[in-house]
Design a protein around this motif. Structure first.
Motif, PDB file in Angstrom:
ATOM      1  N   VAL A 262       0.897  -1.107   0.009  1.00 30.09           N
ATOM      2  CA  VAL A 262      -0.019  -0.024  -0.036  1.00 30.09           C
ATOM      3  C   VAL A 262       1.103   1.191   0.034  1.00 30.09           C
ATOM      4  CG1 VAL A 262      -1.696   1.607   1.447  1.00 30.09           C
ATOM      5  CG2 VAL A 262      -1.913  -1.046   0.962  1.00 30.09           C
ATOM      6  N   LEU A 263       2.034   1.415   0.811  1.00 28.38           N
ATOM      7  CA  LEU A 263       2.800   2.340   0.805  1.00 28.38           C
ATOM      8  C   LEU A 263       3.826   2.421  -0.646  1.00 28.38           C
ATOM      9  CD1 LEU A 263       4.715   1.552   4.231  1.00 28.38           C
ATOM     10  CD2 LEU A 263       2.983   3.384   3.633  1.00 28.38           C
ATOM     11  N   SER A 264       4.084   1.282  -1.251  1.00 25.79           N
ATOM     12  CA  SER A 264       4.593   1.694  -2.755  1.00 25.79           C
ATOM     13  C   SER A 264       3.595   2.341  -3.598  1.00 25.79           C
ATOM     14  CB  SER A 264       4.799   0.229  -3.092  1.00 25.79           C
ATOM     15  OG  SER A 264       5.929  -0.436  -2.370  1.00 25.79           O
ATOM     16  N   SER A 265       2.381   1.742  -3.465  1.00 22.90           N
ATOM     17  CA  SER A 265       1.469   2.015  -4.429  1.00 22.90           C
ATOM     18  C   SER A 265       1.083   3.561  -4.156  1.00 22.90           C
ATOM     19  CB  SER A 265      -0.005   1.353  -4.310  1.00 22.90           C
ATOM     20  OG  SER A 265      -0.682   1.474  -5.413  1.00 22.90           O
ATOM     21  N   GLU A 266       0.757   4.164  -2.966  1.00 25.40           N
ATOM     22  CA  GLU A 266       0.464   5.460  -2.747  1.00 25.40           C
ATOM     23  C   GLU A 266       1.501   6.423  -3.195  1.00 25.40           C
ATOM     24  OE1 GLU A 266      -3.205   4.783   0.541  1.00 25.40           O
ATOM     25  OE2 GLU A 266      -1.239   5.856   1.256  1.00 25.40           O
ATOM     26  N   ARG A 334      -5.199   0.230  -4.872  1.00 23.80           N
ATOM     27  CA  ARG A 334      -5.235  -1.189  -5.166  1.00 23.80           C
ATOM     28  C   ARG A 334      -5.125  -1.429  -6.845  1.00 23.80           C
ATOM     29  NH1 ARG A 334      -4.833  -5.182  -7.361  1.00 23.80           N
ATOM     30  NH2 ARG A 334      -5.890  -7.130  -7.334  1.00 23.80           N
ATOM     31  N   SER A 335      -5.544  -0.598  -7.625  1.00 21.05           N
ATOM     32  CA  SER A 335      -5.189  -0.476  -9.001  1.00 21.05           C
ATOM     33  C   SER A 335      -4.021  -0.475  -9.378  1.00 21.05           C
ATOM     34  CB  SER A 335      -6.296   0.358  -9.541  1.00 21.05           C
ATOM     35  OG  SER A 335      -7.712   0.198  -9.059  1.00 21.05           O
ATOM     36  N   GLY A 336      -3.175   0.384  -8.539  1.00 19.60           N
ATOM     37  CA  GLY A 336      -1.676   0.751  -8.910  1.00 19.60           C
ATOM     38  C   GLY A 336      -0.685  -0.280  -8.477  1.00 19.60           C
ATOM     39  N   PHE A 337      -1.228  -1.446  -7.667  1.00 17.61           N
ATOM     40  CA  PHE A 337      -0.094  -2.224  -7.143  1.00 17.61           C
ATOM     41  C   PHE A 337       0.897  -2.694  -8.215  1.00 17.61           C
ATOM     42  CE2 PHE A 337      -2.819  -3.944  -3.368  1.00 17.61           C
ATOM     43  CZ  PHE A 337      -2.547  -2.778  -2.826  1.00 17.61           C
ATOM     44  N   LEU A 338       0.538  -3.222  -9.091  1.00 19.10           N
ATOM     45  CA  LEU A 338       1.550  -3.899 -10.236  1.00 19.10           C
ATOM     46  C   LEU A 338       2.665  -2.648 -10.786  1.00 19.10           C
ATOM     47  CD1 LEU A 338       2.886  -6.110 -11.397  1.00 19.10           C
ATOM     48  CD2 LEU A 338       1.123  -6.047 -13.315  1.00 19.10           C
ATOM     49  N   GLU A 339       1.780  -1.740 -11.032  1.00 20.31           N
ATOM     50  CA  GLU A 339       2.661  -0.698 -11.653  1.00 20.31           C
ATOM     51  C   GLU A 339       3.648   0.040 -10.609  1.00 20.31           C
ATOM     52  OE1 GLU A 339       0.270   1.813 -14.970  1.00 20.31           O
ATOM     53  OE2 GLU A 339      -0.695   1.130 -13.423  1.00 20.31           O
ATOM     54  N   ILE A 341       4.903  -1.793  -8.106  1.00 14.30           N
ATOM     55  CA  ILE A 341       5.993  -2.426  -7.876  1.00 14.30           C
ATOM     56  C   ILE A 341       7.098  -2.457  -9.302  1.00 14.30           C
ATOM     57  CG2 ILE A 341       6.749  -4.987  -7.758  1.00 14.30           C
ATOM     58  CD1 ILE A 341       3.872  -5.523  -6.510  1.00 14.30           C
ATOM     59  N   GLU A 342       6.387  -2.279 -10.256  1.00 15.19           N
ATOM     60  CA  GLU A 342       7.299  -2.020 -11.573  1.00 15.19           C
ATOM     61  C   GLU A 342       8.190  -1.017 -11.502  1.00 15.19           C
ATOM     62  OE1 GLU A 342       4.708  -4.614 -15.016  1.00 15.19           O
ATOM     63  OE2 GLU A 342       4.391  -2.320 -14.692  1.00 15.19           O
ATOM     64  N   ALA A 343       7.448  -0.014 -11.081  1.00 15.31           N
ATOM     65  CA  ALA A 343       8.353   1.413 -11.002  1.00 15.31           C
ATOM     66  C   ALA A 343       9.485   1.351 -10.050  1.00 15.31           C
ATOM     67  CB  ALA A 343       7.424   2.367 -10.655  1.00 15.31           C
ATOM     68  N   GLU A 344       9.482   0.560  -8.942  1.00 12.66           N
ATOM     69  CA  GLU A 344      10.372   0.439  -7.940  1.00 12.66           C
ATOM     70  C   GLU A 344      11.340  -0.594  -7.982  1.00 12.66           C
ATOM     71  OE1 GLU A 344       8.396   0.571  -4.117  1.00 12.66           O
ATOM     72  OE2 GLU A 344       8.085   2.897  -4.390  1.00 12.66           O
ATOM     73  N   LEU A 348      11.649  -8.633 -11.507  1.00  9.81           N
ATOM     74  CA  LEU A 348      10.314  -8.726 -11.154  1.00  9.81           C
ATOM     75  C   LEU A 348      10.041 -10.112 -11.623  1.00  9.81           C
ATOM     76  CD1 LEU A 348       8.151  -7.360  -9.634  1.00  9.81           C
ATOM     77  CD2 LEU A 348       7.509  -6.479 -11.624  1.00  9.81           C
ATOM     78  N   ASP A 349       9.283 -11.099 -10.622  1.00  9.76           N
ATOM     79  CA  ASP A 349       8.394 -12.166 -11.251  1.00  9.76           C
ATOM     80  C   ASP A 349       7.288 -12.379 -10.364  1.00  9.76           C
ATOM     81  OD1 ASP A 349       7.955 -14.598 -12.657  1.00  9.76           O
ATOM     82  OD2 ASP A 349       9.996 -15.302 -12.778  1.00  9.76           O
ATOM     83  N   GLU A 350       6.420 -13.394 -10.858  1.00 14.08           N
ATOM     84  CA  GLU A 350       4.979 -13.324  -9.922  1.00 14.08           C
ATOM     85  C   GLU A 350       4.639 -14.745 -10.043  1.00 14.08           C
ATOM     86  OE1 GLU A 350       1.630 -13.042 -11.816  1.00 14.08           O
ATOM     87  OE2 GLU A 350       0.759 -12.419 -10.050  1.00 14.08           O
TER      88      GLU A 350
END
Ligand SMILES: Cc1cc2nc3c(=O)[nH]c(=O)nc-3n(C[C@H](O)[C@H](O)[C@H](O)COP(=O)(O)OP(=O)(O)OC[C@H]3O[C@@H](n4cnc5c(N)ncnc54)[C@H](O)[C@@H]3O)c2cc1C
Length: 474
Positions: A262-266, A334-339, A341-344, A348-350
């Motif tokens: 949540v911190l990353s996404s915000e 919530r909608s920004g989670f993947l982006e 993670i990608e930005a930081e 990356l794998d999932e």
């Protein structure tokens, strides 16, 4: 592996006759076509890109490719997360994005006929304007409906409404031989032999190319309310999920998220909505819950019952979002989670597993502890209401080869553990190229051989999307 041929200048000329003005080669093909959203599973440019407008063009192209043993990769918007739409052998890519018309609504039968390149977002908005809902709601709104059907995309609302599969009534398909067939019908039930329609759904472009879809729609709910529910820790949050489901509150969405993500996404979206500290206590995890219904009384009764239930289960508080703006803000992070993670993250794998909902906490603890042991940073979120977890392995320090080695070690153990507790290796993203090995370990040799047998019936020359699902190249 089957034998394939190179695309020659003569074949390109034939393709140009089959799909005039829609055939591209060399520098005319954008580099985006070499990858999907998870490039760790491989990058490769197609030799030829075709952007057809009609079923007939696709049929003619497939006939040429089948006769000449040219590999063909179907493609939607390329937002997949398992390398399924990457042309690993080059050859021809058929990009269906230009077939993007919403053809016809039939509101007496509550169905809509669309071309496969229509974006989920476009259908969703068109439905909303008419008081309708197309319930499947995967996080990526700019994926194509053809891609959604081919991966049986899930998303936030699957906990109440089901996944994409539950909304597909019929489809038109071009087989690898070029033959055109219709699967399914505009009916709401069937017991008419093997369901070829359902075989196509989730087949990740390995059996045929979808050129038209008939989808079920429903009346839009009139009232929607979301709740942000903070907890001290993930275990308490997750232990609450079966209680909500067993109370028959029937949430439209029931997501979990850990504090870090949540911190990353915000940080990524530049807006803070979720509480981080309450009554001097640090929030460790959240549930994000949505209820919908016909009337305010019906929905608010569920909200009240849910508030009581989560507070007695250990929630620190409940924040109610009951206006469109508040709901949008609650879901933006919530909608920004993947982006985010990608930005930081450099590498990356999932892991997109699905486990019984009573095992989510146990599995996530295992995933976090084993991630630490493998020297990988782990970030998780997911659809708690249906046990579908997205566990990301991240690194900013490792070299790619070392990262892949560690992730492979991690996945070997993690997918085995998921299978051992009654889960499966993909909840919604599919198998593509990335998860072939784990599919075999999860469902066993006999089941994979059955899948391969089905593939060969549809695609005798194995030209369609080689190297995916049940047909590995290595
Ligand atoms: C930020 C983000 C969030 C996401 N959230 C979710 C989520 O919540 N739930 C979820 O399920 N997925 C999610 N995804 C994954 C992805 O969006 C889905 O897998 C989506 O269904 C892929 O659609 P696409 O049009 O991009 O297909 P592509 O990636 O282009 O292709 C996916 C597969 O479908 C095949 N295909 C495409 N079109 C056709 C066709 N017409 N005929 C036959 N085969 C075809 C391709 O060959 C490939 O195998 C997310 C992805 C991102 C980047």
């Amino acid at each position: 592996m089957a034998q394939y041929n190179q695309v020659t200048p003569e074949i390109i000329e034939q393709l140009k006759l089959a799909a005039p003005d829609h055939v591209f080669t060399g520098a005319d093909i954008n580099e985006d076509y070499m990858r999907d959203e998870m490039p760790i599973y491989g990058k490769k440019m197609p030799d030829v890109l075709i952007q057809p407008l009609t079923t007939e063009e696709i049929s003619a192209v497939m006939k040429i490719c089948n006769e000449n043993l040219i590999p063909v990769t179907p493609r939607g918007a390329g937002t997949g997360l398992v390398g399924a739409s990457v042309a690993m052998l080059g050859g021809v890519m058929i990009d269906t994005q230009k077939m993007n018309q919403i053809l016809e609504y039939d509101l007496d039968n509550m169905i809509v006929r669309v071309q496969p390149g229509v974006l989920l977002n476009d259908l969703a908005e068109d439905c909303t304007r008419q008081g309708l809902l197309y319930p499947p709601d995967p996080g990526e709104k700019f994926a194509c409906l053809g891609g959604n059907v081919s991966t049986n995309a899930g998303g936030m609302r699957a906990v109440k409404y089901g996944a994409t599969r539950d909304y597909v009534r019929a489809m038109k398909v071009v087989l690898p031989t070029g033959e055109v067939v219709d699967f399914g019908a505009q009916v709401s039930k069937t017991s008419t032999g093997y369901s070829l329609l359902n075989l196509m759904i989730g087949s990740e472009g390995t059996l045929g190319i979808i050129t038209e879809l008939t989808l079920k729609i429903i009346p839009a709910p009139k009232v929607v309310v979301s709740l942000v529910v903070p907890f001290l820790d993930l275990e308490t949050a997750i232990a609450t999920v079966p209680k909500i489901k067993n109370a028959q509150l029937d949430p439209q969405a029931l997501e979990f998220m850990e504090r870090e993500i949540v911190l990353s996404s915000e940080r990524f979206i530049g807006k803070s909505t979720f509480p981080k500290e309450m009554d001097g206590q640090e929030v460790g995890a959240y549930l994000l819950i949505t209820f919908d219904g016909k009337t305010e009384d019906e929905v608010m009764a569920k909200v009240e019952e849910c508030c009581e239930l989560v507070l007695s289960a250990g929630a620190i508080d409940v924040l109610v979002a009951d206006s469109p703006t508040k709901i949008r803000d609650a879901w933006a992070a919530r909608s920004g989670f993947l982006e985010a993670i990608e930005a930081e993250t450099k590498l990356l794998d999932e892991c997109d597993v699905v486990v019984p909902i009573t095992k989510i906490a146990e599995f996530l603890n295992f995933a976090n502890a084993y991630g630490k042991e493998c020297g990988l940073e782990i970030k998780s979120f997911g659809h708690a209401g249906d046990g579908n977890l997205h566990i990301y392995q991240c690194s900013n320090d490792l070299e790619e080869e070392e990262f892949k080695k560690r992730v492979d070690k991690y996945f070997n153990v993690l997918y085995k553990q998921a299978t051992a507790i009654g889960g499966l290796v993909s909840g919604e993203h599919g198998i593509g190229r990335g998860k072939i090995k784990y599919l075999r370990e999860c469902i066993g040799e006999t089941s994979v051989n059955l899948m391969y047998g089905i593939k060969k019936v549809f695609d005798p020359n194995l030209i369609l999307n080689p190297g995916k699902v049940c047909y590995p190249l290595e």
